[in-house]
Every structure is written in structure tokens, then in C-alpha cells.
Motif scaffolding. Sequence first.
Motif, short mmCIF file in Angstrom:
data_model
loop_
_atom_site.label_atom_id
_atom_site.label_comp_id
_atom_site.label_asym_id
_atom_site.label_seq_id
_atom_site.Cartn_x
_atom_site.Cartn_y
_atom_site.Cartn_z
N MET A 8 -15.78 -0.95 -2.00
CA MET A 8 -14.99 -2.51 -1.98
C MET A 8 -13.45 -2.48 -2.09
SD MET A 8 -16.75 -5.14 -4.39
CE MET A 8 -17.86 -5.92 -4.27
N GLU A 9 -13.43 -1.27 -2.54
CA GLU A 9 -12.11 -0.44 -2.82
C GLU A 9 -11.79 0.48 -0.93
OE1 GLU A 9 -12.85 2.40 -5.66
OE2 GLU A 9 -13.28 0.42 -7.14
N ASN A 10 -12.41 0.88 -0.67
CA ASN A 10 -12.55 1.23 0.72
C ASN A 10 -11.54 0.21 2.05
OD1 ASN A 10 -12.45 3.75 -0.38
ND2 ASN A 10 -14.59 4.24 0.11
N GLY A 11 -12.48 -1.47 1.51
CA GLY A 11 -12.22 -2.50 2.46
C GLY A 11 -12.68 -2.34 3.52
N ALA A 31 -21.99 -10.46 -6.61
CA ALA A 31 -21.63 -9.58 -5.66
C ALA A 31 -23.13 -10.15 -4.45
CB ALA A 31 -22.04 -7.77 -5.83
N ASP A 32 -24.00 -10.50 -5.14
CA ASP A 32 -25.54 -11.25 -4.14
C ASP A 32 -24.70 -11.99 -3.11
OD1 ASP A 32 -26.46 -8.68 -5.10
OD2 ASP A 32 -28.14 -9.73 -6.16
N HIS A 42 -13.64 -9.36 -6.36
CA HIS A 42 -13.57 -7.73 -6.57
C HIS A 42 -13.36 -7.40 -7.58
CE1 HIS A 42 -14.43 -7.24 -1.84
NE2 HIS A 42 -15.32 -8.14 -2.21
N ALA A 43 -12.05 -7.64 -8.32
CA ALA A 43 -11.36 -6.99 -9.30
C ALA A 43 -11.91 -7.93 -10.50
CB ALA A 43 -9.90 -7.75 -9.34
N LEU A 44 -12.61 -8.57 -10.48
CA LEU A 44 -13.29 -9.40 -11.65
C LEU A 44 -14.43 -9.12 -11.56
CD1 LEU A 44 -12.95 -11.83 -13.15
CD2 LEU A 44 -13.65 -13.70 -11.86
N ILE A 45 -15.67 -8.61 -10.30
CA ILE A 45 -16.60 -8.69 -10.58
C ILE A 45 -16.06 -6.90 -11.35
CG2 ILE A 45 -17.88 -7.04 -9.05
CD1 ILE A 45 -17.92 -9.48 -7.80
#
Length: 193
Positions: free
Chosen positions: A100-103, A156-157, A179-182
Motif C-alpha cells: 500500500m505504501e508503495n502505491g 483490508a479483505d 490505508h492510514a486508518l487500517i
Amino acid sequence: MTRAPKRTNRPEAVKIDLLDAAARILTERGIQAFTLDLVARDAGVSKGGLLHHFANKKALLDGLFMREMEAFRDDILASMQKDPEPNGRAARAYIGMDHMENGEKGTPALLRHLLAVMLLEPQLCSEWTRHYWETIRSTGLFDNMTPSLLLSCLAADGLAIWDILGADIIDKKNREQLHALIEKLTNFSNTES
């Protein structure tokens, strides 16, 4: 037209070529066009050669699913090794926080088609679901599962299912916020009792 080079007495190479051809056909044409004849032709193997490795269509699909699950497990374990923070490590690896961080884009198209197969075949659904959870348990994900870690995995699922189904309904900003909240939920477990 065949894509694979001629192989002489290399059964593992043939098996890999057959699984690669099965993945291509499933993603490019869908399950309705997925036949053993087409897979064999695409892999440059006789139908008898295909049947030597995979006794039927179900066995070929099982082989494809198992290969994807092995790759998923290996990705989880590799991600866990790279994460310096032990608390929540397995959950972050499972939900793919490093991706996710790498887009990187979500779930590949192959999983969308394997999900469609599962929905059409109740026996496969039962078998593959059981194997999926056995694979996930083998990573240690549930060893120290807290409510917030479980919630992060379930969220995420849910996003992954939307990706699998091709439902592009969340804009980039909202996706980044989710994504930040997860990720925050995977860190929140430090304070849970």
C-alpha cells in the motif's frame, strides 16, 4: 499458437508452463472459455501431457490456486521479516501495508477469476477456503490476534474484494485515508489488554 519452448524430459518445467497457460487463459478469456485443450495448446503440450500432470480441469484449477496461495504466504512471510516492529507485524503483512505504501495496485486479475470459479463451484469454494485459512494460519497471523488487528485484516479483505471485483468506487484520497486508518489499527493493538 504455442508460447512455450520445446522441453525434453523436464516435468517441472512442463507443469509450470501449464499453470502459466492456465493463468493466462483464465484472466484473458474467463472461466467459460477455460478448457484443457486450450490450456494444453497454449502451453505447447499435448492434452495427454497435460493430463499426466493434472488429471482433470479441477486438478488444474486446484494447482493454480495452490500456487497463488504459496506465493501469498511467501509474500506475507517476507513482509514480516522486513517489518522492524513485532507488534502487529503479521497483520500488516497480511493486509499488505508495504504494498500500500508503495502505491501498488491491489489484487491481481487472476484472483478475480479464481474467486469467480469459487462462486460457481461450491466444492471448490469449500476446499479452497479451508486451504486459504490453513495457509494464513501457517504464517502466525492468529498467534496474538487482538480485536483491532482482526478488524484491520477484515477491513483490508473488504477493500481487496472490491479490487477483485473491479469496483473502482473509492478515490485515491479516501483510499489513502483508509490505508492510514487500517495501519493505525495494526499499531493500536499495543494498548489493548
